[in-house]
Each structure stands twice: as C-alpha cells, then as structure tokens.
Design a protein around this motif. Structure first.
Motif, PDB file in Angstrom:
ATOM      1  N   TYR A  74      55.991 -25.434 -64.397  1.00 18.05           N
ATOM      2  CA  TYR A  74      55.728 -24.238 -65.197  1.00 18.05           C
ATOM      3  C   TYR A  74      56.670 -24.175 -66.385  1.00 18.05           C
ATOM      4  O   TYR A  74      57.741 -24.792 -66.381  1.00 18.05           O
ATOM      5  CB  TYR A  74      55.928 -22.972 -64.349  1.00 18.05           C
ATOM      6  N   THR A  78      58.924 -18.850 -66.543  1.00 13.31           N
ATOM      7  CA  THR A  78      58.020 -18.323 -65.522  1.00 13.31           C
ATOM      8  C   THR A  78      58.804 -17.893 -64.290  1.00 13.31           C
ATOM      9  O   THR A  78      59.591 -18.670 -63.740  1.00 13.31           O
ATOM     10  CB  THR A  78      56.971 -19.379 -65.123  1.00 13.31           C
ATOM     11  N   GLU A  82      55.504 -14.755 -60.303  1.00 18.33           N
ATOM     12  CA  GLU A  82      54.311 -15.145 -61.044  1.00 18.33           C
ATOM     13  C   GLU A  82      53.744 -16.455 -60.508  1.00 18.33           C
ATOM     14  O   GLU A  82      52.530 -16.609 -60.372  1.00 18.33           O
ATOM     15  CB  GLU A  82      54.618 -15.281 -62.541  1.00 18.33           C
ATOM     16  N   ASN A  86      49.973 -16.530 -58.983  1.00 19.41           N
ATOM     17  CA  ASN A  86      48.933 -17.354 -59.599  1.00 19.41           C
ATOM     18  C   ASN A  86      48.280 -18.289 -58.590  1.00 19.41           C
ATOM     19  O   ASN A  86      47.063 -18.412 -58.539  1.00 19.41           O
ATOM     20  CB  ASN A  86      49.510 -18.181 -60.759  1.00 19.41           C
ATOM     21  N   SER A 127      46.246 -21.621 -65.839  1.00 19.46           N
ATOM     22  CA  SER A 127      47.284 -20.614 -66.032  1.00 19.46           C
ATOM     23  C   SER A 127      48.091 -21.041 -67.252  1.00 19.46           C
ATOM     24  O   SER A 127      48.544 -22.170 -67.339  1.00 19.46           O
ATOM     25  CB  SER A 127      48.192 -20.534 -64.803  1.00 19.46           C
TER      26      SER A 127
END
Length: 146
Positions: A74, A78, A82, A86, A127
């Motif tokens: 990520y 992040t 989260e 996700n 995402s």
C-alpha cells in the motif's frame, strides 16, 4: 497471561483434535469427573483462552477449490484499519494479516477457479492505495491439531 495447568492444556489439546468431543470423553482422558471438565472448559472460555468453536469445511467440495495468499503493498500513508477494511469487504477473503515490513498485508483467499481468483485480485488492486500485489497459489496444506 492466563493461568492454566497441565490438565487444562490436555483438555485444550483434546478439543483441538475434536471440538465436538463430549465432556464425558474428555473426563475419561484426563481422569476427572464430567462436571470438573465442564467447569474447566467454562473457565477457559470465561478467561478468553477458548474464543470459540468451529467446523472444518472442505471448500473444494463446495466449488471453491482455489486457495491462495496475496501479498499487498500500500501507499505509505495507508492506515492499518483502512487495509483491514478494504480487504475484508470481499467474500473471497478468508483472513487479513497486517504485517511489519514489506509487504504491508497478507491475504488468504478462496476462489472457484483461476478466472475468479483473477477477478478478486483485480478488485483488491482497484483500491487507490494499493501499489502492488504478489499472489501465491496453495497446492496443499495440513493443519496442526496440537
């Protein structure tokens, strides 16, 4: 740390081997009365050592024969919540592990076939915070019972 003795550990081992084992069967194995074993199991649940009982499923027989782990990277900003949110939204996701280092998360997936697995990975990649993935297909596994 919870206080458990050797008898508690033996009861836990018996339950890991067969979560449907009766108190009577366990009592014979550990040399206690049925009531004493029930009290021990109740106490182990009350103090949070036993967090639940579960069933093992042959997912392939239900049409979900593909199993994989996907490493996900990520964007550095992040947050852990989260990442968890996700991934956990997808029904194919079995478990989400956030980990230190590279990658940021390891996701255990199940899918019907390779095409379905590809769709799931594509969904994970959509995402905006995902910078990369690496998927490892599971060929076989064995769970430890003790």
């Amino acid at each position: 740390m919870a206080e458990v003795d050797e008898t508690d550990l033996r009861v836990l081992q018996l339950l890991r081997e067969d979560g449907r084992r009766t108190y009577s069967e366990m009592a014979q194995e550990v040399g206690l009365s049925v009531a004493a074993v029930k009290r021990r199991v109740d106490r182990l649940r009350d103090i949070g050592v036993i967090t639940g009982f579960t069933v093992e499923i042959d997912h392939a027989k239900l049409g979900w024969g593909i199993e994989a782990f996907t490493e996900i990277r990520y964007v550095g900003t992040t947050g852990v919540e989260e990442i968890m949110r996700n991934a956990a939204e997808l029904p194919e996701v079995q478990t989400v592990f956030t980990i230190a280092g590279d990658p940021d998360a390891l996701i255990h997936l199940r899918a019907r076939d390779i095409g379905h697995l590809q769709q799931v990975i594509d969904q994970l990649r959509r995402s905006g915070a995902v910078t990369g993935t690496k998927t490892l297909m599971i060929l076989g596994s064995r769970s430890r019972k003790n």
